[in-house]
Design a protein around this motif. Sequence first.
Motif, PDB file in Angstrom:
ATOM      1  N   TYR A 118     -39.068  29.840 -16.274  1.00 55.77           N
ATOM      2  CA  TYR A 118     -38.060  29.492 -17.263  1.00 55.77           C
ATOM      3  C   TYR A 118     -38.599  29.389 -18.689  1.00 55.77           C
ATOM      4  O   TYR A 118     -37.827  29.251 -19.627  1.00 55.77           O
ATOM      5  N   THR A 318     -33.019  27.084  -2.783  1.00 58.50           N
ATOM      6  CA  THR A 318     -31.595  27.404  -2.652  1.00 58.50           C
ATOM      7  C   THR A 318     -30.979  26.581  -1.542  1.00 58.50           C
ATOM      8  O   THR A 318     -29.902  25.983  -1.704  1.00 58.50           O
ATOM      9  N   THR A 325     -26.043  19.383  -2.844  1.00 59.27           N
ATOM     10  CA  THR A 325     -24.735  19.475  -3.486  1.00 59.27           C
ATOM     11  C   THR A 325     -23.622  19.073  -2.523  1.00 59.27           C
ATOM     12  O   THR A 325     -22.698  18.335  -2.886  1.00 59.27           O
ATOM     13  N   HIS A 344     -30.056  20.538 -12.495  1.00 59.65           N
ATOM     14  CA  HIS A 344     -29.299  21.173 -13.567  1.00 59.65           C
ATOM     15  C   HIS A 344     -28.083  21.911 -12.985  1.00 59.65           C
ATOM     16  O   HIS A 344     -28.197  22.587 -11.957  1.00 59.65           O
ATOM     17  N   PRO A 345     -26.888  21.796 -13.640  1.00 62.97           N
ATOM     18  CA  PRO A 345     -25.682  22.476 -13.142  1.00 62.97           C
ATOM     19  C   PRO A 345     -25.871  23.983 -12.968  1.00 62.97           C
ATOM     20  O   PRO A 345     -25.317  24.584 -12.043  1.00 62.97           O
ATOM     21  N   GLU A 346     -26.659  24.611 -13.845  1.00 61.66           N
ATOM     22  CA  GLU A 346     -26.888  26.051 -13.734  1.00 61.66           C
ATOM     23  C   GLU A 346     -27.650  26.399 -12.461  1.00 61.66           C
ATOM     24  O   GLU A 346     -27.410  27.449 -11.858  1.00 61.66           O
ATOM     25  N   ASP A 347     -28.551  25.516 -12.026  1.00 61.45           N
ATOM     26  CA  ASP A 347     -29.292  25.760 -10.795  1.00 61.45           C
ATOM     27  C   ASP A 347     -28.378  25.661  -9.572  1.00 61.45           C
ATOM     28  O   ASP A 347     -28.569  26.393  -8.592  1.00 61.45           O
ATOM     29  N   LYS A 348     -27.395  24.771  -9.634  1.00 62.93           N
ATOM     30  CA  LYS A 348     -26.420  24.689  -8.543  1.00 62.93           C
ATOM     31  C   LYS A 348     -25.599  25.971  -8.466  1.00 62.93           C
ATOM     32  O   LYS A 348     -25.317  26.479  -7.374  1.00 62.93           O
ATOM     33  N   GLN A 349     -25.229  26.499  -9.630  1.00 62.85           N
ATOM     34  CA  GLN A 349     -24.467  27.747  -9.669  1.00 62.85           C
ATOM     35  C   GLN A 349     -25.296  28.914  -9.124  1.00 62.85           C
ATOM     36  O   GLN A 349     -24.801  29.737  -8.350  1.00 62.85           O
ATOM     37  N   LYS A 350     -26.568  28.974  -9.505  1.00 63.50           N
ATOM     38  CA  LYS A 350     -27.440  30.038  -9.014  1.00 63.50           C
ATOM     39  C   LYS A 350     -27.613  29.965  -7.502  1.00 63.50           C
ATOM     40  O   LYS A 350     -27.629  30.993  -6.810  1.00 63.50           O
ATOM     41  N   ASP A 435     -23.815  40.445 -22.536  1.00 64.35           N
ATOM     42  CA  ASP A 435     -22.859  39.365 -22.806  1.00 64.35           C
ATOM     43  C   ASP A 435     -22.117  39.617 -24.112  1.00 64.35           C
ATOM     44  O   ASP A 435     -22.703  39.999 -25.123  1.00 64.35           O
TER      45      ASP A 435
END
Length: 450
Positions: A118, A318, A325, A344-350, A435
């Motif tokens: 990262y 993962t 979660t 981090h919320p982004e890690d949950k999304q990934k 993007d």
Amino acid sequence: MKTGLAKFMSPFRFIIIAYIITMFLISLLLWMPISQQPGVNLTYFEALFTSISAVSVTGLTVVDVSQTYSYVGVFFLAVAIQLGGIGIMTLGTFVWLLFGQKINLSRRLLIMVDQNQYQFSGMVKLMRGILLTALAIELIGALILGTYYIQYFDSVGQAYYQGAFAALSAFTNAGFDVTGQSLIPFADDYYVQFIVILLIFSGAIGFPVLMELKEYFSSKDRQFKFSLFTKVTVTTYFLVFIIGVFGLWAFERNYYYVGMEWHQQLFFNLFNSATARSAGLATMDISEYTLPTLLFLSALMIIGASPSSVGGGIRTTTLAVMFLTIRSFALGKSDVKVFGREVHPEDKQKAFIVLSFFFVGLVSAVTMITALERENQNVELIDVIFETSSAFGTCGLSTGITADLSMPSQIILLFLMFVGRVGILVFLFSVKKKDTKTHYKYPTERMIIG
């Protein structure tokens, strides 16, 4: 101003193309007559399959490596396994440093993508540490196994040749062997199995974890704290390993293990729980396990190893983030906390994206291969599920059907191995469009879920 090619060539696409070029180059080297044993007539597709399997450190093959490739071919195969195991950019960094070239921002970005990191800082140090650590572990493993193998082989040279390749294959979780029987000849040698298990752990636990362990033991600072990544990775990896050991015993104690001594059962469980996570080496004919056990092993192969390691699968983090979660949601909490930190919320999304893509890809592959092989009497549904899980998880364990599949089915396995090696997120980022900034938002409306 960037040219059209520069705009197209994102770091993710560069990594994808680098692996594709490497796979094709290795396939040409393996296809050369000098790489084959006398009398062998290797087709280019067979060489390509071996190359992709080696660079993706999977281990599935359509030919017998020991009967097909010469010492030169095995050397090329070892190079491919090394490239795939520690990553193309790791060796690329070594070459740049060797020739005194500066590691600029664009190169650091490529390293960051290849190693799933990262931040830019410490990239060169990390690559140097990974390379030196990997080579040191492989060398130690080669010396230990090679010396021990002297009692098994006719010459010292053959013993160290077998030991060096076994150490490389185990540490990189490649699953290849030059014995022609994997580790089945050592099914009763617990010393060999123990060393191989340690090598599998070392490669699959994740390079960042190894670097932190190295820093911990070499640091004089007793206040050293491990990162959240290391804590979650190590905990999840060994928790799944222990579940695997007890699960295999529970499923097979009244079947395959009947009549065996307790220590035989124990080491079959220990070894298969370790190797199913991504290594692909075997001390037995896996097809002799019962149906529930093969499904259980498929689940272990799907979970795979840790991120930034030599292994594949959905990865341990993962799995951990998804379970954490679900647990938080069941407790009525919106945030996910573990080891005194918040995920981090982004890690949950990934984690959700990786799990969803893997599941859809696996089901699609199983469906297509089953349709293609419906007339093939040698292929059962469980074999297809096991083989696709092994390919996508870059494991390499097989019930023995790889060579019996039609070419279209084998191509599907090649695609799964490739995506499993480069990583699902890297693959998805490589195909996404640039993007674009949104200047407006639509009203939010709730959906009925579940």
